[in-house]
Design an enzyme around this catalytic site. Structure first.
Site, short mmCIF file in Angstrom:
data_model
loop_
_atom_site.label_atom_id
_atom_site.label_comp_id
_atom_site.label_asym_id
_atom_site.label_seq_id
_atom_site.Cartn_x
_atom_site.Cartn_y
_atom_site.Cartn_z
NE ARG A 169 -3.65 -2.44 0.45
CZ ARG A 169 -3.28 -3.61 -0.07
NH1 ARG A 169 -2.23 -3.70 -0.86
NH2 ARG A 169 -3.98 -4.69 0.15
CB SER A 218 -8.50 -1.89 5.34
OG SER A 218 -9.01 -3.20 5.29
CD GLU A 288 -5.34 0.39 2.79
OE1 GLU A 288 -5.12 -0.53 3.60
OE2 GLU A 288 -6.03 0.24 1.76
#
Ligand code: FAD
Length: 305
Positions: A169, A218, A288
């Site tokens: 990520r 998420s 994130e």
């Protein structure tokens, strides 16, 4: 910012970002531009003064825009950069505004894979490139041969995969301020690439995640060797809330807007989860989701709250 007359039909002023984010929160964008196509995007960028903030967005599925909104220009790619084309037996050319789910479906039609993981990512290719989005063991950049970018002066560039530092990520570009306009992707010939397999992955996801509710997926990345959801659940935070935002009962790494949350509620809840997990588990979770914009109290005169 003054916008040249030729771009006015595709420009909105004070457009609420809550209409463009999957959390359905976010204050107004000073200027919101929806280019017709790539040439239109380049022509528009050439007119943007160099000191102006430019924020590219895909489908807003990983974006928390604060309640005071975004100064400068927001540029949306979906609807503008929509070309998907097979270049060879195993390579695909895809523009940045294409939805990941469409790439997954198209690859299945072409017997290419593994691209099923893209089916569950509710964003664009541009967002997936910026985030190195991934699921079920697949990652976007594992398939990139090269990307095409545009800089803030409207000049286009072609950049190889090895010019980018890519991790979980995380993507570091060689030059700041370039947006993705397209990528050449490589898959494998997969004679049995199947729609059934894609559906099975989506079913698995539906069983474990609050799909259909207002979220950004998420919220935190998984720390090395552990899962953010496990740490949040172990800290007793499932169901914890601030205003209209709550930690999902189904998947602890999801924060849900139950309909009345503000961006500030969500951000305060993110901070609360971070603080509690750090206090109880000794791990500092890293968001994130990308948090952008200004607080409502910082919005300038004339800005909507
Ligand atoms: C229900 C749900 C499930 C999810 N599941 C997953 C998952 O399994 N795996 C996963 O990785 N993510 C998941 N996500 C998060 C999200 O879908 C991904 O991060 C996705 O890649 C974001 O794409 P987007 O087009 O919506 O980007 P946006 O949210 O619009 O933008 C995200 C970031 O990308 C940048 N960006 C967007 N387009 C461009 C461009 N053309 N050039 C340069 N930068 C750009 C933006 O500036 C911003 O910084 C999920 C989200 C939801 C709501």
């Amino acid at each position: 910012m003054a916008v040249a007359r030729e771009f006015m039909p595709r420009t909105k002023f004070g457009e609420r970002m809550s209409r463009h984010t999957s959390w359905h929160v976010g204050g107004p964008a000073e200027v919101f531009f929806s280019p017709r196509d790539r040439a239109d995007l380049a022509a528009f960028l050439k007119t943007v003064p160099p000191e102006t903030r430019v924020q590219f967005i895909g489908l807003g599925s990983n974006l928390l825009v604060r309640d005071g909104g975004l100064r400068g220009v927001v540029i949306e790619t979906s609807g503008a950069l929509e070309r998907v084309e097979r270049l060879s037996e195993t390579t695909v050319y895809c523009e940045a505004g294409v939805a990941c789910a469409r790439i997954a479906r198209q690859c299945i039609k072409w017997n290419l894979g593994p691209a099923e993981f893209l089916a569950g990512i509710p964003g664009t290719l541009g967002g997936a490139l910026a985030m190195n989005a991934g699921a079920f063991g697949g990652e976007t950049w594992a398939h990139v041969l090269h990307v095409e970018t545009i800089d803030l002066r409207g000049e286009e560039h072609t950049r190889g995969r090895d010019e980018y530092e890519v991790g979980y990520r995380r993507v570091r570009a060689p030059v700041e301020g370039e947006a993705f306009v397209a990528a050449k992707l490589r898959f494998e010939h997969q004679p049995r690439a199947s729609a059934a397999e894609m559906r099975a992955l989506l079913e698995r996801r539906k069983a474990t995640q609050p799909i259909g509710e207002w979220s950004c997926g998420s919220v935190f990345t998984n720390p090395p060797g552990d899962h953010a959801a496990r740490l949040i659940e172990a800290s007793g935070l499932k169901g914890a809330s601030v205003g209209g935002a709550a930690v999902s009962d189904k998947h602890a790494n999801f924060i849900i807007n139950h309909g009345t949350a503000t961006a500030s509620d969500i951000e305060r809840l993110i901070e609360k989860v971070q603080a509690e997990v750090e206090r109880l588990q000794g791990v500092r979770l890293v968001p994130e989701v990308r948090i952008v914009g200004v607080e409502a109290s910082d919005a300038g005169p004339g800005d909507e709250p």
